[in-house]
Design an enzyme around this catalytic site. Sequence first.
Site, PDB file in Angstrom:
ATOM      1  N   ASP A 105      -2.133  -2.258  -0.718  1.00  0.00           N
ATOM      2  CA  ASP A 105      -1.489  -2.100   0.586  1.00  0.00           C
ATOM      3  C   ASP A 105      -0.637  -3.313   0.946  1.00  0.00           C
ATOM      4  OD1 ASP A 105      -2.983   0.194   0.634  1.00  0.00           O
ATOM      5  OD2 ASP A 105      -3.952  -0.197   2.564  1.00  0.00           O
ATOM      6  N   ASP A 106       0.206  -3.091   1.975  1.00  0.00           N
ATOM      7  CA  ASP A 106       0.924  -4.148   2.695  1.00  0.00           C
ATOM      8  C   ASP A 106       2.073  -4.787   1.932  1.00  0.00           C
ATOM      9  OD1 ASP A 106      -1.036  -3.571   4.498  1.00  0.00           O
ATOM     10  OD2 ASP A 106      -1.964  -5.554   4.518  1.00  0.00           O
ATOM     11  N   HIS A 157       2.628   3.379   4.564  1.00  0.00           N
ATOM     12  CA  HIS A 157       1.595   2.601   5.267  1.00  0.00           C
ATOM     13  C   HIS A 157       2.066   2.201   6.669  1.00  0.00           C
ATOM     14  CE1 HIS A 157      -2.184   0.524   5.333  1.00  0.00           C
ATOM     15  NE2 HIS A 157      -1.694  -0.708   5.258  1.00  0.00           N
ATOM     16  N   HIS A 161       2.740  -1.814  10.476  1.00  0.00           N
ATOM     17  CA  HIS A 161       1.328  -2.123  10.256  1.00  0.00           C
ATOM     18  C   HIS A 161       0.606  -2.359  11.589  1.00  0.00           C
ATOM     19  CE1 HIS A 161      -2.394  -3.755   8.536  1.00  0.00           C
ATOM     20  NE2 HIS A 161      -1.979  -3.261   7.366  1.00  0.00           N
ATOM     21  N   HIS A 255      -4.957  -5.315  -1.952  1.00  0.00           N
ATOM     22  CA  HIS A 255      -3.716  -5.704  -1.294  1.00  0.00           C
ATOM     23  C   HIS A 255      -2.860  -6.543  -2.232  1.00  0.00           C
ATOM     24  CE1 HIS A 255      -6.280  -4.656   2.126  1.00  0.00           C
ATOM     25  NE2 HIS A 255      -5.176  -4.488   2.839  1.00  0.00           N
TER      26      HIS A 255
END
Length: 288
Positions: A105-106, A157, A161, A255
């Site tokens: 993620d991210d 995503h 965020h 991540h």
Amino acid sequence: MNRKLLWGLTAFLLLTASACQNPAKPSDTAMQPAAGNSNGASDNVNSNPAQPIQTVKPTDASPQPQPTAAPAETPKKYRLNPKSYDILPIDPSVTEKKMVLLSFDDGPKDKEMLDSMLNTLDKHHAKAIFFVNGYRVKQKPELLKLVHERGQTIGNHSWDHIDLKKESQEKVNQQISDVQAIVKDVIGEAPRFFRPPFGSGGDLVKAKVKEENMLFMTWSNGSKDWEMSTKSNNPDQVVANVLEQLRPGSNILMHELPWTDKALDKLLTELEQKQYGFIDPSTIEITP
């Protein structure tokens, strides 16, 4: 008798001389060429009877393009358990059960780190979902292209965020739709998977994800790499956290972080030693 012979011989010589001075002329009909052909040959008669008449067909200077067949869709082997978020075989009798889904993620963040992670995935013949944030894609679209070109899957995503469960319908729509749009603009296709930030997504989020034809998921195995920091991190602990929760179908959350990059090769090696394989996201059934 001699006089008669002499006269006959004289007459013969005169006639012969006259014929030489006035030769016979060919008829007008024989001299005229056949109608419609200035060369004197008939249009319907081959000038060389030994050769057959050949008809030359004109060639098409611009050939028509042949239609290309649509690419075959990847057979679906796995489905998401909507309660546990594990990834399970559709038909356990024919599909390997001891598999895990890798996800990060991210991103996209840093090229050097991302290259390293992609190289490790390639080394282990592993596929993963990279869940990206829109604002990061806008900053570094070339990194999104890199992930895509290396054969990995892009997931949505959200743009900023943020905790979408706390947002209005309008804000939820913007956060999800804008990522779909920018990803499609950069790589030519929109994401098919969605993971809400913090795993927080209510009915409004799920409805919008369904409208965008994506599969909503959180995770079932957290590496807890997000609890670490630049000053305090331990790649071995990232590995230990995943192995502690490991089971067939684990949906592993990681991540794009330096300590996760350092942990990745060891983690994948230990998973392989435990006879686990890696699920290709393209084989997961999309049921929004």
